[in-house]
Design a protein around this motif. Structure first.
Motif, PDB file in Angstrom:
ATOM      1  N   ARG A 239      43.180  61.082  68.355  1.00  8.31           N
ATOM      2  CA  ARG A 239      42.681  60.054  68.779  1.00  8.31           C
ATOM      3  C   ARG A 239      41.127  60.373  69.117  1.00  8.31           C
ATOM      4  NH1 ARG A 239      45.784  58.424  74.136  1.00  8.31           N
ATOM      5  NH2 ARG A 239      47.380  58.916  72.665  1.00  8.31           N
TER       6      ARG A 239
ATOM      7  N   LYS B 237      39.137  61.391  65.821  1.00  5.02           N
ATOM      8  CA  LYS B 237      38.914  60.175  65.019  1.00  5.02           C
ATOM      9  C   LYS B 237      37.592  59.551  65.350  1.00  5.02           C
ATOM     10  CE  LYS B 237      43.227  59.337  62.414  1.00  5.02           C
ATOM     11  NZ  LYS B 237      44.235  58.248  62.427  1.00  5.02           N
ATOM     12  N   GLN B 238      37.220  59.713  66.545  1.00  3.41           N
ATOM     13  CA  GLN B 238      36.209  58.939  67.203  1.00  3.41           C
ATOM     14  C   GLN B 238      34.650  59.239  66.303  1.00  3.41           C
ATOM     15  OE1 GLN B 238      35.961  59.409  71.272  1.00  3.41           O
ATOM     16  NE2 GLN B 238      37.839  58.391  71.586  1.00  3.41           N
TER      17      GLN B 238
END
Length: 98
Positions: free
Chosen positions: A18, A21-22
């Motif tokens: 997570r 993916k930023q």
């Protein structure tokens, strides 16, 4: 928890996917304009007489106040823990199943 390859690529653990993916491309442009805004705010403070010495004094006072509050909280927590350390029941019967 990431491995940097000789090519410069980074391999990370799947639990951190997570974060990988930023995308941060647009926020960097905002941060650059934030410096101008910060400069204007500081200029306004200087015109109002908010000098660095005054700011240092205020921050020192706040730090001392916070340390005082933390000391009082620590004393209160210790007193509460010590007073609740023993069972306050007058009579205690252990629950034994026959």
């Amino acid at each position: 928890m990431e491995l940097v390859l000789p090519s410069g690529a980074r391999i990370g653990h799947r639990s951190l996917l997570r974060y990988y993916k930023q995308q941060f491309g647009t926020s960097r442009a905002v941060a650059a304009t934030g410096a101008c805004i910060l400069g204007r705010v500081l200029q306004q403070y200087k015109t109002l007489g908010w000098s660095s010495e005054l700011a240092k004094a205020v921050s020192r006072r706040k730090e001392r106040d916070m340390q005082y509050v933390q000391r009082m909280k620590s004393k209160w927590m210790l007193k509460t823990a010590l007073s609740n350390n023993a069972t306050k029941q007058m009579h205690f019967r252990s629950q034994i199943l026959f």
